[in-house]
Structure formats: C-alpha cells, structure tokens
Motif scaffolding. Structure first.
Motif, mmCIF file in Angstrom:
data_model
loop_
_atom_site.group_PDB
_atom_site.id
_atom_site.type_symbol
_atom_site.label_atom_id
_atom_site.label_comp_id
_atom_site.label_asym_id
_atom_site.label_seq_id
_atom_site.Cartn_x
_atom_site.Cartn_y
_atom_site.Cartn_z
ATOM 1 N N ARG A 14 0.803 -1.564 0.302
ATOM 2 C CA ARG A 14 0.466 -0.277 0.102
ATOM 3 C C ARG A 14 0.956 1.266 0.571
ATOM 4 O O ARG A 14 1.340 2.290 1.265
ATOM 5 C CB ARG A 14 -1.248 0.405 1.080
ATOM 6 C CG ARG A 14 -1.956 -0.636 1.267
ATOM 7 C CD ARG A 14 -2.899 -1.363 -0.058
ATOM 8 N NE ARG A 14 -3.656 0.081 0.306
ATOM 9 C CZ ARG A 14 -4.911 0.683 -0.151
ATOM 10 N NH1 ARG A 14 -5.578 -0.954 0.888
ATOM 11 N NH2 ARG A 14 -5.777 1.507 0.342
ATOM 12 N N ASP B 189 -0.217 3.930 -0.550
ATOM 13 C CA ASP B 189 -1.055 5.056 -1.038
ATOM 14 C C ASP B 189 -0.905 5.176 0.530
ATOM 15 O O ASP B 189 -0.792 6.360 1.033
ATOM 16 C CB ASP B 189 -2.405 5.295 -1.289
ATOM 17 C CG ASP B 189 -3.301 3.274 -1.221
ATOM 18 O OD1 ASP B 189 -2.193 2.498 -0.686
ATOM 19 O OD2 ASP B 189 -3.851 3.382 -0.915
ATOM 20 N N VAL C 160 1.904 8.106 1.491
ATOM 21 C CA VAL C 160 1.535 8.673 0.657
ATOM 22 C C VAL C 160 0.381 9.758 1.378
ATOM 23 O O VAL C 160 0.830 11.688 2.171
ATOM 24 C CB VAL C 160 1.534 8.859 -0.713
ATOM 25 C CG1 VAL C 160 0.830 10.965 -0.984
ATOM 26 C CG2 VAL C 160 1.903 8.794 -1.585
ATOM 27 N N LYS D 171 -7.857 9.218 5.058
ATOM 28 C CA LYS D 171 -7.825 8.386 3.988
ATOM 29 C C LYS D 171 -6.670 7.538 4.519
ATOM 30 O O LYS D 171 -6.606 6.117 4.046
ATOM 31 C CB LYS D 171 -6.966 8.694 2.704
ATOM 32 C CG LYS D 171 -7.434 8.505 1.807
ATOM 33 C CD LYS D 171 -7.796 7.254 1.218
ATOM 34 C CE LYS D 171 -7.586 6.034 0.201
ATOM 35 N NZ LYS D 171 -9.087 5.627 -0.603
ATOM 36 N N LYS D 172 -5.600 7.924 6.137
ATOM 37 C CA LYS D 172 -5.404 7.017 5.914
ATOM 38 C C LYS D 172 -5.322 5.704 6.579
ATOM 39 O O LYS D 172 -5.226 4.895 6.852
ATOM 40 C CB LYS D 172 -3.854 8.334 6.905
ATOM 41 C CG LYS D 172 -2.501 6.932 7.504
ATOM 42 C CD LYS D 172 -2.442 7.656 8.965
ATOM 43 C CE LYS D 172 -3.603 7.896 9.730
ATOM 44 N NZ LYS D 172 -2.899 8.876 10.898
#
Length: 290
Positions: A229, A231, A234, A258-259
């Motif tokens: 992951r 993302d 990020v 989102k995290k």
C-alpha cells in the motif's frame, strides 16, 4: 511511475504536495508516519516474522572461595571461557557452598574482578570451607531488535506443540532455578522480560520464534507496507506535512481519514482469514466441533 524505492515514494508525496519549500520536510513526515504505522498495524499479516533463536545453556562455574567484602559475601570462582562473561546486574543461582551456607540461593551480583563478584544484599557470616557452584541463567535468548510482540514459540522441529506463555510475575515462583538438577529438556513454557525470551525446561537447542516485528524504515529497505500500500505512505506523510508544518488542519484531517481507511483495510485482511475458521475440540483429530 513505478513505485519501487524510497525516492519514488518521496516523489509521489512531493507531486501531491505541489510545493518546493517543504521538500526537506518530506523525510521527517515519512518518519512520523512510520512511527504511527508501527503501532496501528501491530499484529497484521505484514508484521508477522519467523526467526531462529538459540538460548543460553552455560555450564555451572566452580566456586573456590567466599569471603567478606565490606560485609557482603564475595564469591571467588573459576571462569569458563565457553560461558557468557558475568556482568554486574546478572542474576545467578549458587548452591553447595560449604561453611558460608548463607551464600546459597539466587542473587543479583556486582562483578569486582575477572574471578570475583559480590552478592547484592548479602551478609557474610560463616567462614568458607569448601565447594560450591554458580549457575548462570539457563534458557535465555535475546529478543530480535525489531521485536514488538510474540506470536508462538516452539522447539525447532516441534512447531506443532508450541510452548505455553507464563506471566513474568509467576515465572520464578512456578519455575524456580535449581543448582543441583537444572531443569533441562524440551521447552514447554516461556516468558518475555527485559529484552529476553526465557524458556523452561532450559535448552541449548534452537527455538522457532514467530513474532510481530516493527516494520523497517523505508529509508533502509522497501518494506512490505510500501509494497502492498504505497498510498498509505503518501496520505500518511501528507497528513503530517499539512498538520505539523502548514497548519492546515482541515486538509490534514482529510488525509488522516484516508490513512485510517487504509489502515482498517489492512487490518481486515487478517480478520477475514480468521472468519473462515471453525471451532474444534482441543487436540482433536476429528475436525470441527459438531
């Protein structure tokens, strides 16, 4: 752009941030995210690791004398080059000392020379006559540096019958050391304390140790989290950048949500594995409980 290394992750974060004045803070933001991820993703599939540990099983040292050292009992012994070197703070068991019988027991020691040590809290009373042995810790293995928590311990080659965990506060009471007949054999119980894995019966054979490991920093290796992951890195780093440096708390909160979503998805992977398990009778060979 393929995401295969630390520089790729930094570039993704920089592109999403679209600022040139925080480039040097990106690495710090990644470090902060990794500290949080280590705690949040504890006991997930990516942190499960197996290694081999070799417990200590030193031979007993021979006592050659006991005397007063400022009122404390000072033990003189014959070193054994095959054994771990004694150090101040070690716990040893002493037995079969003649004359200075008050030395017999379990003690914390203070090393005073290469052949002598004092027994903390002792009182020298009786003149030494003869004999005595010093037993260093048996069945101790140093935990891996990335250790976060244990999963399973077993004698190597006997992983189907793992050791049972015992809490440290009952370890000494339930499984005391014995100088005259140290408990040695196939380990059946273990505890974890002060950076060590301890097993009883003690063994010098290898142990299979299944444990939860801290995810290595991305700056050193492309770890499982970045592979599975990227993302997470990020949005996690952007949350830190917007919250700590830009003070844009609304944007930080958006990246934080989102995290958290990604963290929950990773945790659910292991939950789904266990959702297919069935209850079965302990040690039964007849399948699921009806």
């Amino acid at each position: 752009m393929p995401v295969t290394n630390y520089a790729n992750i930094q570039a993704l974060i920089a592109d999403a941030l679209a600022r040139n004045d925080l480039t040097s803070q990106i690495q710090d933001a990644i470090t902060l995210f990794e500290a949080e991820a280590a705690s949040e993703l504890f006991r997930t599939r990516g942190t499960e690791t197996r290694t081999i540990l070799i417990p200590s099983n030193p031979a007993a040292l021979v006592v050659t004398g006991a005397a007063s050292s400022g009122g404390l009992i000072q033990i003189t012994y014959t070193p054994n080059s095959a054994n771990p070197t004694l150090a101040t703070g070690n716990i040893v068991s002493i037995g079969s000392v003649g004359g200075t019988t008050e030395a017999n027991g379990t003690w914390v020691i203070t090393v005073t020379s290469t052949t002598t040590f004092n027994l903390t809290g002792s009182v020298f009373t009786n003149t030494y006559t003869s004999g005595g042995v010093v037993q260093q810790d048996l069945g101790f293995a140093t935990l891996p540096t990335d250790y976060l928590g244990w999963s399973r311990v077993a004698a190597n080659g006997d992983f189907t019958s793992g050791c049972e965990y015992v809490a440290p506060d009952v370890w000494d009471e339930e499984f005391p050391s014995s100088i005259t007949s140290p408990l040695v054999g196939v380990p059946r119980v273990f505890t974890v304390e002060a950076g060590f894995l301890k097993v009883k019966p003690a063994t010098s054979s290898t142990l299979e140790f299944l444990y939860w490991a801290k995810t290595p920093a991305l700056s050193g290796s492309f770890n499982w989290l970045a592979t599975a992951r990227p993302d997470a890195y990020v949005v996690g780093a952007l949350e830190k950048l917007y919250g700590y440096w830009l003070k844009d708390f609304n944007q930080a909160e958006a990246f934080g949500r989102k995290k958290t979503e990604i963290f929950n998805q990773i945790k659910m992977q292991r939950f789904r594995e266990f959702s297919n398990l069935r209850i079965r009778i302990d040690r039964s060979t007849y399948g699921a409980t009806p």
